[in-house]
Design an enzyme around this catalytic site. Structure first.
Site, mmCIF file in Angstrom:
data_model
loop_
_atom_site.group_PDB
_atom_site.id
_atom_site.type_symbol
_atom_site.label_atom_id
_atom_site.label_comp_id
_atom_site.label_asym_id
_atom_site.label_seq_id
_atom_site.Cartn_x
_atom_site.Cartn_y
_atom_site.Cartn_z
ATOM 1 N N GLN A 236 -16.062 -8.407 0.295
ATOM 2 C CA GLN A 236 -14.732 -8.282 0.896
ATOM 3 C C GLN A 236 -13.782 -9.332 0.323
ATOM 4 O OE1 GLN A 236 -16.931 -7.645 5.099
ATOM 5 N NE2 GLN A 236 -14.756 -8.039 5.323
ATOM 6 N N ARG A 383 -15.430 -7.098 12.953
ATOM 7 C CA ARG A 383 -14.074 -6.869 13.488
ATOM 8 C C ARG A 383 -13.689 -7.957 14.477
ATOM 9 N NH1 ARG A 383 -13.890 -0.641 12.770
ATOM 10 N NH2 ARG A 383 -11.674 -0.426 12.478
ATOM 11 N N CYS A 384 -13.679 -9.193 13.969
ATOM 12 C CA CYS A 384 -13.633 -10.293 14.931
ATOM 13 C C CYS A 384 -12.521 -11.304 14.740
ATOM 14 C CB CYS A 384 -14.953 -11.030 14.865
ATOM 15 S SG CYS A 384 -15.168 -11.855 13.282
ATOM 16 N N GLU A 754 -8.731 -4.964 13.820
ATOM 17 C CA GLU A 754 -9.756 -5.507 14.722
ATOM 18 C C GLU A 754 -9.393 -5.359 16.194
ATOM 19 O OE1 GLU A 754 -11.619 -8.965 11.915
ATOM 20 O OE2 GLU A 754 -9.557 -9.143 12.556
HETATM 21 N N1 MCN Z 1 -1.905 -0.718 8.998
HETATM 22 C C1 MCN Z 1 -0.708 -0.057 9.160
HETATM 23 N N2 MCN Z 1 0.292 -0.660 9.883
HETATM 24 C C2 MCN Z 1 0.118 -1.858 10.466
HETATM 25 C C3 MCN Z 1 -1.126 -2.525 10.327
HETATM 26 C C4 MCN Z 1 -2.108 -1.921 9.560
HETATM 27 O O1 MCN Z 1 -0.562 1.051 8.669
HETATM 28 N N3 MCN Z 1 1.075 -2.440 11.165
HETATM 29 C C5 MCN Z 1 -2.948 -0.155 8.126
HETATM 30 C C6 MCN Z 1 -3.068 -1.011 6.877
HETATM 31 O O2 MCN Z 1 -2.138 -0.692 5.928
HETATM 32 C C7 MCN Z 1 -4.503 -0.787 6.460
HETATM 33 C C8 MCN Z 1 -5.216 -0.621 7.805
HETATM 34 O O3 MCN Z 1 -4.211 -0.225 8.749
HETATM 35 O O4 MCN Z 1 -4.609 0.365 5.673
HETATM 36 C C9 MCN Z 1 -5.864 -1.933 8.293
HETATM 37 O O5 MCN Z 1 -4.971 -2.977 8.067
HETATM 38 P P1 MCN Z 1 -5.115 -4.460 8.674
HETATM 39 O O6 MCN Z 1 -4.977 -4.413 10.133
HETATM 40 O O7 MCN Z 1 -4.177 -5.315 7.914
HETATM 41 O O8 MCN Z 1 -6.626 -4.907 8.369
HETATM 42 P P2 MCN Z 1 -7.367 -5.131 6.974
HETATM 43 O O9 MCN Z 1 -6.968 -4.093 6.020
HETATM 44 O O10 MCN Z 1 -7.279 -6.549 6.571
HETATM 45 O O11 MCN Z 1 -8.843 -4.781 7.371
HETATM 46 C C10 MCN Z 1 -9.776 -5.731 7.796
HETATM 47 C C11 MCN Z 1 -10.451 -5.274 9.056
HETATM 48 C C12 MCN Z 1 -11.668 -6.055 9.333
HETATM 49 S S1 MCN Z 1 -11.547 -7.729 9.302
HETATM 50 C C13 MCN Z 1 -12.849 -5.443 9.601
HETATM 51 S S2 MCN Z 1 -14.158 -6.410 10.039
HETATM 52 C C14 MCN Z 1 -12.978 -4.005 9.532
HETATM 53 C C15 MCN Z 1 -11.696 -3.300 9.702
HETATM 54 O O12 MCN Z 1 -10.739 -3.875 8.950
HETATM 55 N N4 MCN Z 1 -13.861 -3.461 8.659
HETATM 56 C C16 MCN Z 1 -13.756 -2.123 8.366
HETATM 57 N N5 MCN Z 1 -11.750 -1.954 9.659
HETATM 58 C C17 MCN Z 1 -12.690 -1.330 8.894
HETATM 59 N N6 MCN Z 1 -12.621 -0.002 8.630
HETATM 60 C C18 MCN Z 1 -13.535 0.565 7.811
HETATM 61 N N7 MCN Z 1 -13.446 1.876 7.562
HETATM 62 N N8 MCN Z 1 -14.537 -0.163 7.238
HETATM 63 C C19 MCN Z 1 -14.673 -1.483 7.500
HETATM 64 O O13 MCN Z 1 -15.629 -2.183 6.921
HETATM 65 CU CU1 CUM Z 2 -14.758 -10.911 11.479
HETATM 66 S S1 CUM Z 2 -15.268 -9.224 10.629
HETATM 67 MO MO1 CUM Z 2 -13.675 -8.792 9.534
HETATM 68 O O1 CUM Z 2 -12.867 -10.256 9.767
HETATM 69 O O2 CUM Z 2 -14.174 -8.894 8.022
#
Ligand code: MCN
Ligand code: CUM
Length: 800
Positions: A236, A383-384, A754
């Site tokens: 990641q 997801r923490c 998360e």
């Molecule tokens: N998004 C959006 N509008 C927002 C916020 C987010 O459209 N205001 C969309 C983003 O563009 C992105 C998705 O939602 O495509 C998730 O965005 P974001 O909240 O920024 O999170 P990350 O992309 O950084 O994802 C990390 C998060 C984590 S930490 C874990 S753990 C987790 C999760 O994502 N692992 C996943 N969701 C997962 N989903 C899948 N399918 N697989 C994982 O391993």
């Molecule tokens: Cu704490 S699980 Mo996600 O932050 O990769």
């Protein structure tokens, strides 16, 4: 100006922000065209299999490789002694500790990596691993973190027994890692001394595992002639891995290339650097051919980044109306045998101090003690956002406990304590400045949608008949988007993130980012941001992540930081390009830059709207000689974005459960989730993330747990034992939203991925416990499996 429908049509063609654009990457995935690390096959590649310890705590007296080496196909057997000459038998962790790559004189958890057998195919490697003879002398194991710091506890980490600290302040016992506190203890104590009412509860977040579909693994390929190391790896955070590999191997970082292809789920399990990666790399350096190492399911559940194992004690002090005056939360964190989890240097206990939640609590104090035990290392995953799950679970449970003790309705007590809209930006008594929020309307919307008063009436009727029905609420606030470099770094590297955009002559765009999608749909959503910012269609925008040779440096995808940090970098890079395009448009139209208006996909001359230049036209001109004096060709930009603050998404959830008091069987009848993540980039992807996160919340609340016996034997490390909900068990999710933009993000967006997990777990727990509230029950630990719920019924004598 064009008429509205023409404008809308142009806007629609872009498929930019706000559109529920289906995920671009699914065209490959649903045809089986994904490319995962185990799909990488290099010529001459060997396979590595790890020999793992059957004991949780033991001294290694000797290792005999003879029989393994004689086994067909086996090429070599590596142990710590073989790694020592190149000083690679230990490695730094992302938590500031060191971890054995292959066990050095002793093992500290069951299934710890002891040796790597290299063979011509996977089966030969496994057969060889079974033939390595290790002579162990078993030592007493510590499984319960509460016994870790007893005076006569066996010392787990003899390698650091004399160290007064391991990166995070003084240690008081050889099995102590750190103590971390926040807030004003004296002020909190005073609030408790003067309070009309206080409540206290022990609350466990059990050890669980995110269990991604694809396990961890890598293919390491070292080229002796060039000194170049290429590692295909399910990470990641590919850049952080490259930096750690450079630190530990001494190979120049420019000669290391980490490539993360498609990832079959990460969920935090794929952030750390694991011993298997390093062993495979050393094996490739030693043998001069590529080496593949892929975990089995049992390896994955038993040894790689687990989550939680957080033993909390929550205390709230309030006045007679339920207004909270003080909070004291403490936690004992079991990090296993090595402190390997990802944490920002200044926050060894993660972001736990967000534990005041959505509430205006004037006096608060929290403290976390982290200890070593003879269990696999980890703690931060699933997801923490770095211990936010534990923090939110504690406050959302404790506010229910308080409501129960005061006889105040659980929705009403939340309303009385919310941080009010006009208080934002709001600085909590534990030091975080929450950017924006609007909690009460969100709660009201949800309560109305589910007819909360009607549900409470139904519950009262059921109770009168001796039936069990529970209503759970959670009104949580998250903290995501780590984070400002002034407070957040890992191994000294600030947690900024990056985006580089190149626009081609005919309007095609390629964007490269330091983050790494594991299923979150980044290829789609980043393209949508660029589409809106540049007025070019999302379909022609290609997003690339995961190859450290191509992407600019970034800390990766975890802690829902991609949107808050890289989404902002993407917008900023695109805006730099748009500003250059404006200069070109002004030059072509022979007007000043200030005379131009941006409209969806073109610049128009103010007062003379027929005169315009589309972005597509400008893309071509940018690659000609017809440019303003002194301007270079090209439409490229890169942005490194250092967020000024975290983002604080929030939500209001309601869960309704029906419990069979004779069997303990618990059915989630209804789950309604309202999320607010500020500006929404792709509503459909957000909904998908919420469905996934809620399903994982259901898994944790209702069934997941990693049990051990007193000798440290893992009692549930296969999918026969470990609960993974399928479509059969999973409840129906109802979703909703409000939009409270983030004031400091260029798009107004907050992270969301998360939230459903963090907010969902306490909501389900609160519902289960609410079913027993009228019988005087204030807390029951997760998971709420049928057996455990039945035991509660049995203890109350209501199952007969
Ligand atoms: N998004 C959006 N509008 C927002 C916020 C987010 O459209 N205001 C969309 C983003 O563009 C992105 C998705 O939602 O495509 C998730 O965005 P974001 O909240 O920024 O999170 P990350 O992309 O950084 O994802 C990390 C998060 C984590 S930490 C874990 S753990 C987790 C999760 O994502 N692992 C996943 N969701 C997962 N989903 C899948 N399918 N697989 C994982 O391993
Ligand atoms: Cu704490 S699980 Mo996600 O932050 O990769």
């Amino acid at each position: 100006m064009g008429n509205m429908s023409e404008l809308q049509e142009r806007e629609q063609q872009l498929q930019g922000m706000g559109a529920s654009l289906p995920r671009k990457e699914d065209a490959r995935f649903i045809r089986g065209q994904g490319s995962y690390v185990d799909d990488v096959k290099l010529p001459g590649m060997l396979f590595g299999a790890l020999v793992r310890s059957p004991y949780a705590h033991a001294r290694i007296k000797s290792i005999d490789k003879t029989r393994a080496l004689a086994s067909p196909g086996v090429v070599a057997v590596l142990t710590a002694d073989d790694l020592k000459p190149v000083n690679l038998h230990w490695m730094p962790t992302l938590g500031g500790d060191v971890q054995a790559v292959l066990a050095d004189k002793k093992v500290c958890f069951q299934m710890q990596e002891v040796a790597m057998v290299l063979a011509t195919d996977r089966y030969a490697a496994a057969d060889g691993a079974a033939l390595v003879e290790v002579d162990y002398e078993e030592l007493p194991a510590i499984v319960d973190p509460k016994k870790s710091m007893l005076p006569d506890a066996p010392v787990i980490r003899e390698d650091i027994a004399d160290k007064k600290e391991v990166g995070h302040g003084p240690r008081t016992h050889p099995n102590h890692i750190f103590t971390w506190e926040a807030g004003d203890k004296a002020a909190a104590d005073a609030a408790f001394a003067n309070a009309a009412i206080t409540v206290k509860e022990e609350i466990l977040n059990p050890r669980v595992h995110p269990c991604p579909l694809e396990t961890c693994g890598c293919v390491a390929s070292f080229s002796k002639p060039t000194g170049q190391l290429t590692v295909y790896l399910t990470s990641q955070a590919p850049h952080l891995v490259r930096t750690v590999l450079a630190m530990l191997s001494g190979i120049a970082e420019s000669k290391i290339r980490v490539v993360s292809g498609d990832i079959g789920g990460g969920f935090g399990n794929k952030v750390p650097v694991y011993p298997g990666y390093v062993a495979a790399i050393v094996a490739s350096i030693v043998t001069g051919v590529p080496v593949k190492w892929i975990e089995s399911r049992i390896d994955n559940i038993s040894t790689t980044g687990f989550a939680r194992d957080y033993h909390g004690v929550g205390e709230l002090a309030a006045d007679a109306n339920g207004r909270i005056k003080g909070l004291r939360f403490t936690a004992l964190a079991d990090h296993g045998a090595f402190n390997s989890h990802v944490s920002a240097t200044k926050f060894p206990a993660g972001l736990f101090s967000i534990c005041t939640g959505s509430y205006d609590i004037p006096n608060a104090y929290c403290r976390v003690d982290a200890v070593y035990t003879n269990k696999a290392p980890g703690g931060v995953a699933y997801r923490c956002s770095l211990r936010v799950t534990e923090a939110v679970y504690l406050i959302e449970r404790m506010i229910d406990v308080l409501a129960q003790k005061l006889g105040i309705d659980k929705a009403e007590i939340r309303r009385r304590n919310f941080v009010r809209a006009e208080q934002f930006p709001y600085t909590t008594s534990l030091g975080w400045t929450m950017d924006s929020g609007n909690y009460e309307p969100a709660l009201d919307k949800v309560l109305k949608a589910v007819d909360y008063d009607g549900l409470r009436r139904e519950q009262a009727e059921k109770r009168a008949k001796g039936e069990l029905m529970g209503i759970g609420i959670s009104t949580f606030t998250e903290i995501v988007g780590a984070g400002p470099t002034k407070v957040c770094d890992i191994l000294g590297i600030g947690l900024f993130d990056s985006c580089e955009i190149r626009v081609h002559p005919t309007g095609g765009v390629i964007a490269r980012l330091g983050t790494m999608s594991q299923g979150q749909g980044h290829a789609t959503t980043y393209a949508q941001i660029i589409a809106t910012e540049l007025g070019l269609p999302a379909s022609d925008i290609v997003v690339e992540e995961g190859d450290t040779d191509k992407a600019p440096y970034g800390a990766g995808t975890w802690g829902s930081r991609s949107t808050p940090v890289s989404g902002a970098a993407t917008a900023q890079a695109a805006r730099k390009i748009r500003e250059k395009a404006r200069k070109i448009a002004a030059h072509l139209l022979e007007v000043g830059e200030g005379d131009l208006d941006w409209e969806v996909d073109r610049f128009r001359v103010k007062g003379n709207p027929e005169q315009a230049k589309t972005m597509k036209e400008i893309c071509m001109v940018a690659h000609t000689g017809n440019l303003p004096a002194g301007m270079e060709q090209g439409l490229n930009a890169v942005s490194y974005y250092d967020p000024p603050n975290m983002t604080y998404p929030f939500g209001a959830y309601v869960c309704v459960v029906d419990i069979d008091k004779y069997t303990g069987e618990t059915k989630v009848r209804r789950f309604y989730a309202l999320d607010d993540c500020g500006t929404r980039i792709n509503p459909m992807i957000i909904e998908g993330q919420i469905h996934g996160g809620l399903t994982e919340a259901f898994a944790v609340a209702m069934g997941q747990q990693m049990p051990f016996d007193e000798n440290g034997n893992h009692l549930g490390n296969s999918l026969m034992d470990y609960f993974l909900p399928t479509a059969v068990e999973t409840p129906h999710w109802e979703t909703d939203h409000t939009v409270t933009p983030c004031p400091h993000h260029p798009l107004g967006a907050k992270g969301v991925a998360e939230s459903p997990h963090v907010g969902g777990i306490p909501c389900i727990s609160n519902a289960v416990i609410d079913a027993f509230a009228h019988l005087g029950v204030t807390h029951m630990d997760m998971p709420h499996s049928a057996y455990r719920v039945w035991r509660q019924c049995h203890a109350l004598g209501i199952d007969r």
